[in-house]
Design a protein around this motif. Structure first.
Motif, PDB file in Angstrom:
ATOM      1  N   UNK A  17       0.841  -1.202   0.000  1.00  0.00           N
ATOM      2  CA  UNK A  17       0.000   0.000   0.000  1.00  0.00           C
ATOM      3  C   UNK A  17       0.875   1.250   0.000  1.00  0.00           C
ATOM      4  N   UNK A  18       0.484   2.247  -0.791  1.00  0.00           N
ATOM      5  CA  UNK A  18       1.214   3.513  -0.874  1.00  0.00           C
ATOM      6  C   UNK A  18       0.220   4.661  -0.795  1.00  0.00           C
ATOM      7  N   UNK A  19       0.449   5.586   0.133  1.00  0.00           N
ATOM      8  CA  UNK A  19      -0.339   6.820   0.206  1.00  0.00           C
ATOM      9  C   UNK A  19       0.573   7.983  -0.178  1.00  0.00           C
TER      10      UNK A  19
ATOM     11  N   UNK B 257       7.166  15.802  -3.025  1.00  0.00           N
ATOM     12  CA  UNK B 257       6.108  14.801  -3.124  1.00  0.00           C
ATOM     13  C   UNK B 257       6.467  13.668  -2.157  1.00  0.00           C
ATOM     14  N   UNK B 258       5.495  13.240  -1.357  1.00  0.00           N
ATOM     15  CA  UNK B 258       5.799  12.320  -0.268  1.00  0.00           C
ATOM     16  C   UNK B 258       4.943  11.067  -0.358  1.00  0.00           C
ATOM     17  N   UNK B 259       5.607   9.918  -0.309  1.00  0.00           N
ATOM     18  CA  UNK B 259       4.957   8.617  -0.449  1.00  0.00           C
ATOM     19  C   UNK B 259       5.217   7.812   0.825  1.00  0.00           C
ATOM     20  N   UNK B 260       4.156   7.368   1.470  1.00  0.00           N
ATOM     21  CA  UNK B 260       4.250   6.599   2.710  1.00  0.00           C
ATOM     22  C   UNK B 260       3.713   5.204   2.449  1.00  0.00           C
ATOM     23  N   UNK B 261       4.507   4.192   2.766  1.00  0.00           N
ATOM     24  CA  UNK B 261       4.090   2.822   2.480  1.00  0.00           C
ATOM     25  C   UNK B 261       3.698   2.084   3.755  1.00  0.00           C
ATOM     26  N   UNK B 262       2.910   1.039   3.592  1.00  0.00           N
ATOM     27  CA  UNK B 262       2.753  -0.015   4.590  1.00  0.00           C
ATOM     28  C   UNK B 262       3.444  -1.244   4.017  1.00  0.00           C
ATOM     29  N   UNK B 263       4.392  -1.797   4.776  1.00  0.00           N
ATOM     30  CA  UNK B 263       5.076  -2.990   4.298  1.00  0.00           C
ATOM     31  C   UNK B 263       4.073  -4.093   3.945  1.00  0.00           C
ATOM     32  N   UNK B 264       4.466  -4.962   3.055  1.00  0.00           N
ATOM     33  CA  UNK B 264       3.631  -6.117   2.706  1.00  0.00           C
ATOM     34  C   UNK B 264       3.261  -6.877   3.973  1.00  0.00           C
TER      35      UNK B 264
ATOM     36  N   UNK C 250      -1.676  -3.267   3.832  1.00  0.00           N
ATOM     37  CA  UNK C 250      -1.165  -4.260   2.882  1.00  0.00           C
ATOM     38  C   UNK C 250      -1.503  -5.639   3.448  1.00  0.00           C
ATOM     39  N   UNK C 251      -2.520  -6.258   2.913  1.00  0.00           N
ATOM     40  CA  UNK C 251      -3.126  -7.431   3.529  1.00  0.00           C
ATOM     41  C   UNK C 251      -2.170  -8.612   3.675  1.00  0.00           C
ATOM     42  N   UNK C 252      -2.363  -9.375   4.757  1.00  0.00           N
ATOM     43  CA  UNK C 252      -1.622 -10.614   4.987  1.00  0.00           C
ATOM     44  C   UNK C 252      -2.413 -11.798   4.442  1.00  0.00           C
TER      45      UNK C 252
END
Length: 351
Positions: free
Chosen positions: A75-77, A122-129, A134-136
């Motif tokens: 996931x990327x916001x 420009x700023x991109x914040x991720x949730x690791x896989x 980012x669903x398990x």
């Protein structure tokens, strides 16, 4: 210039970048950072992912056990300022956390996600896989529960307890001791603990899908600064080892590990790199060996002709920072120094 003079010059340059970092953070944002946040666009998307079929998606009667799901997506916001005059930054969280790491601090101050946007990135914040949004993949857990897989094959997921996290994040040597002069806002520690989630990293294949997704994202952004923390500290280096395209610079904050000093250094030679540490590291049995290994990597990369700035904040007079320095009371002053470093090094790389 000799290596010793170069390192001294680097530390001095970092030390004199804007704002004095040894006074408590102001109650309001620094000048020029107040007022409405004006964006050209914002949104979110996923990178990577694959579909799988499973017969163990659910053990609940209301939901079918068989079907197709998507896994290993990241996931990327993102937020893009109206005047995006600086390169994109990608913020990568560490163990037992999500992209919330970079958002509003536990005590309600501006987070780095907003700060970098206000400074023109420009700023991109991720949730690791398998973390956050980012669903398990629940298939193996349910397979064990249904008796289709032996119990000893249960995936090794874990959560960090608050007492253990206290020492890991270096609020003190052990719970509930507090390091003298420590700058994390402990009055809001309960809000910080709410950020902590179950960690699935031990279930991930090699290479970690987050690393593969970061490589895809970097190429998509065509030049981003990868800013990682702790568990993810090694990810930008692993990303560069896959493909250097799209990586404008690397900032690794208190990495769980650095690349080996005796390994292949070629992927890192053309990328400006900073490895950044807070305080109390030398007194931590967990972190002191990691600092030592990263020093060795920095020395080896410098000898090989790479550009790396290895900065330990107390060595340049900035004391009291915890492992969570992006949430400490001087977090914006540190971010301001990173903005200046990025502007200097990425501009120099382009020239």
């Amino acid at each position: 210039m000799t290596r010793r003079l170069r390192v001294a010059a680097t530390l001095l340059a970092f030390a004199v970048l804007p704002a004095a970092a040894q006074t408590p953070a102001p109650a309001s944002p620094p000048p020029g950072l107040a007022g409405p946040l004006v964006l050209a666009k914002q949104g979110s998307f996923f990178v990577g992912g694959r579909t799988i079929k499973s017969d163990t998606l659910s053990t609940l009667p209301a939901y079918a056990p068989s079907g197709t799901i998507t896994v290993e997506q990241m996931y990327v916001r993102y937020q893009v300022p109206v005047e995006a005059r600086r390169p994109p930054v990608t913020l990568i969280h560490g163990c037992c956390l999500t992209g919330k790491t970079w958002e509003t601090t536990p005590d309600g101050r501006m987070g780095w996600d907003e700060y970098f946007v206000r400074r023109g990135h420009p700023t991109y914040v991720i949730d690791q896989v398998s973390r956050g949004r980012s669903s398990a993949d629940p298939s193996l857990v349910n397979s064990v529960r249904l008796g289709k897989t032996p119990p000893d094959k249960t995936p090794p997921i874990f959560a960090a307890g608050q007492e253990a996290a206290w020492a890991i994040f270096r609020f003190g040597t052990e719970y509930p001791q507090v390091h003298p002069g420590m700058r994390f806002p402990l009055a809001a520690k309960d809000e910080f603990y709410k950020q902590m989630v179950v960690d699935w990293i031990a279930t991930m294949p090699t290479p970690n899908p987050t690393v593969t997704a970061l490589s895809q994202l970097a190429k998509q952004l065509d030049g981003t600064v990868l800013i990682s923390h702790s568990q993810s500290g090694i990810y930008p280096f692993q990303t560069a080892a896959l493909d250097t395209r799209g990586i404008a610079a690397i900032v690794s904050i208190e990495p769980g590990t650095c690349p080996s000093a005796t390994g292949d250094l070629k992927p890192y030679l053309g990328i400006p790199i900073m490895v950044l540490w807070g305080d109390y590291v030398e007194t931590s049995s967990r972190w002191a060996p990691r600092l030592k290994a990263c020093r060795a990597f920095a020395e080896a990369l410098t000898k090989a002709g790479g550009r790396i700035d290895h900065v330990v904040l107390p060595e340049i007079g900035i004391k009291g920072n915890s492992h969570m320095l992006m949430q400490d009371d001087n977090s914006l002053e540190i971010a301001d120094r990173l903005v200046a470093w990025i502007e200097k090094t990425v501009a120099a790389k382009k020239n």
